[in-house]
Design a protein around this motif. Structure first.
Motif, PDB file in Angstrom:
ATOM      1  N   VAL A  42       0.828  -1.198   0.000  1.00 50.70           N
ATOM      2  CA  VAL A  42       0.000   0.000   0.000  1.00 50.70           C
ATOM      3  C   VAL A  42       0.870   1.258   0.000  1.00 50.70           C
ATOM      4  O   VAL A  42       0.489   2.299  -0.561  1.00 50.70           O
ATOM      5  CB  VAL A  42      -0.977  -0.021   1.198  1.00 50.70           C
ATOM      6  N   LEU A  45       1.985   1.620  -3.671  1.00 49.87           N
ATOM      7  CA  LEU A  45       0.879   2.100  -4.498  1.00 49.87           C
ATOM      8  C   LEU A  45       0.723   3.609  -4.373  1.00 49.87           C
ATOM      9  O   LEU A  45       0.514   4.314  -5.358  1.00 49.87           O
ATOM     10  CB  LEU A  45      -0.422   1.393  -4.108  1.00 49.87           C
ATOM     11  N   GLY A  46       0.827   4.106  -3.143  1.00 44.82           N
ATOM     12  CA  GLY A  46       0.720   5.538  -2.932  1.00 44.82           C
ATOM     13  C   GLY A  46       1.870   6.303  -3.550  1.00 44.82           C
ATOM     14  O   GLY A  46       1.678   7.388  -4.121  1.00 44.82           O
ATOM     15  N   SER A  60      -2.368  10.664  -1.891  1.00 46.11           N
ATOM     16  CA  SER A  60      -1.603   9.413  -1.841  1.00 46.11           C
ATOM     17  C   SER A  60      -0.142   9.669  -1.500  1.00 46.11           C
ATOM     18  O   SER A  60       0.501   8.847  -0.846  1.00 46.11           O
ATOM     19  CB  SER A  60      -1.696   8.689  -3.195  1.00 46.11           C
ATOM     20  N   TYR A 165      -3.774   7.462   5.195  1.00 48.09           N
ATOM     21  CA  TYR A 165      -4.500   7.668   3.943  1.00 48.09           C
ATOM     22  C   TYR A 165      -5.926   8.165   4.206  1.00 48.09           C
ATOM     23  O   TYR A 165      -6.469   8.961   3.435  1.00 48.09           O
ATOM     24  CB  TYR A 165      -4.563   6.359   3.152  1.00 48.09           C
ATOM     25  N   ALA A 179      -6.907   7.703  -2.354  1.00 47.60           N
ATOM     26  CA  ALA A 179      -6.438   7.568  -0.971  1.00 47.60           C
ATOM     27  C   ALA A 179      -7.437   6.814  -0.102  1.00 47.60           C
ATOM     28  O   ALA A 179      -7.045   6.063   0.799  1.00 47.60           O
ATOM     29  CB  ALA A 179      -6.155   8.948  -0.378  1.00 47.60           C
ATOM     30  N   TRP A 181      -9.370   4.372  -1.025  1.00 48.23           N
ATOM     31  CA  TRP A 181      -9.191   2.943  -1.311  1.00 48.23           C
ATOM     32  C   TRP A 181      -7.913   2.413  -0.661  1.00 48.23           C
ATOM     33  O   TRP A 181      -7.890   1.291  -0.142  1.00 48.23           O
ATOM     34  CB  TRP A 181      -9.163   2.714  -2.819  1.00 48.23           C
ATOM     35  N   LEU A 182      -6.857   3.222  -0.678  1.00 47.14           N
ATOM     36  CA  LEU A 182      -5.604   2.803  -0.058  1.00 47.14           C
ATOM     37  C   LEU A 182      -5.727   2.746   1.460  1.00 47.14           C
ATOM     38  O   LEU A 182      -4.981   2.012   2.112  1.00 47.14           O
ATOM     39  CB  LEU A 182      -4.474   3.755  -0.462  1.00 47.14           C
ATOM     40  N   LEU A 185      -7.651  -0.846   1.943  1.00 52.28           N
ATOM     41  CA  LEU A 185      -6.980  -2.098   1.574  1.00 52.28           C
ATOM     42  C   LEU A 185      -6.249  -2.781   2.731  1.00 52.28           C
ATOM     43  O   LEU A 185      -6.430  -3.989   2.947  1.00 52.28           O
ATOM     44  CB  LEU A 185      -6.013  -1.851   0.414  1.00 52.28           C
TER      45      LEU A 185
END
Length: 242
Positions: A42, A45-46, A60, A165, A179, A181-182, A185
């Motif tokens: 994660v 991803l950000g 993010s 996030y 953000a 969604w992050l 997760l």
């Protein structure tokens, strides 16, 4: 370079850790290693989201920076884990933040914020910060292999990720949807780990695992619903006088 080379193996445990072969390989560290893979994933991803339209992914960027800051500070402060693997990512993220195309707009919120998302972050903060306190108290042990390997510190980073996030998403920084969604997760993944491996060190059991999953679903649902327009509850336009 070695750190980057080992990343695919770590991230692969997100899937392989669920298998019998993964269980045999990871042993008592199964939940921790899979949790570490989740927080690393994660974070990446950000960070890597900045490669495409970075000025629209400010939220993010801040989330990724907060996660690596916590992981690095804990690793260095307690002298555990592998600082030679964590510090390079902290430096990379710091450079990305300082040279970000958004410039001063990194500090600027968007035109709206979500009271509902802020409320959900506040609700999650209570158990997550309690979890952080527990993990930090365990990491001082000189004989616990989980502590020596820095697992507890990384679990702290895993707990901070949804808050990091989640806050910037709720405050409406640019890219708040990604953000949100992050933020969800790592909560979903940790919830599944706790339910599946209740006897592993780091698990909080089926009840808390289930609540983590429900929170993540609620957070994403509220974030997506708030896109429908200004609302006093879901997404309030700060430009409006009412």
């Amino acid at each position: 370079m070695l750190t980057v080379a080992f990343l695919p193996d770590l991230l692969a445990t997100l899937a392989t850790g669920w298998t019998a072969a993964g269980a045999a390989e990871l042993g008592i560290h199964r939940l921790h290693v899979m949790g570490i893979a989740a927080v690393v994933g994660v974070f990446l991803l950000g960070l890597f989201a900045q490669a495409y339209r970075p000025t629209q992914r400010v939220a993010s960027m801040w989330g990724a920076f907060a996660v690596i800051l916590v992981a690095t500070a804990g690793t260095v402060w307690y002298g555990v884990g592998r600082p030679e693997e964590v510090i390079p990512f902290f430096l990379l993220t710091g450079i990305a933040l300082l040279t970000h195309p958004a410039g001063r707009r990194l500090l600027r919120r968007g035109d709206s914020f979500s009271p509902a998302l802020l409320g959900l972050v506040a609700v999650a903060a209570v158990p997550l910060l309690a979890f952080v306190g527990t993990q930090l108290s365990l990491t001082t042990s000189a004989v616990d292999p989980h502590a020596v390997d820095g697992h507890y510190v990384m679990m702290v980073a895993l707990a901070i990720a949804p808050l990091a996030y989640g806050v910037v998403a709720a405050l409406g920084f640019a890219g708040w949807r990604l953000a949100s969604w992050l933020a969800a997760l790592p909560m979903v993944y940790y919830g599944l780990l706790s339910i599946a491996f209740p006897l592993q060190v780091g698990s909080t059991g089926a009840v808390w695992g289930g609540l983590a999953i429900l929170w993540a679903i609620a957070f994403v649902a509220v974030a997506e619903y708030s896109r429908r327009g200004p609302s006093r509850l879901f997404r309030r336009d700060i430009r409006r006088s009412d």
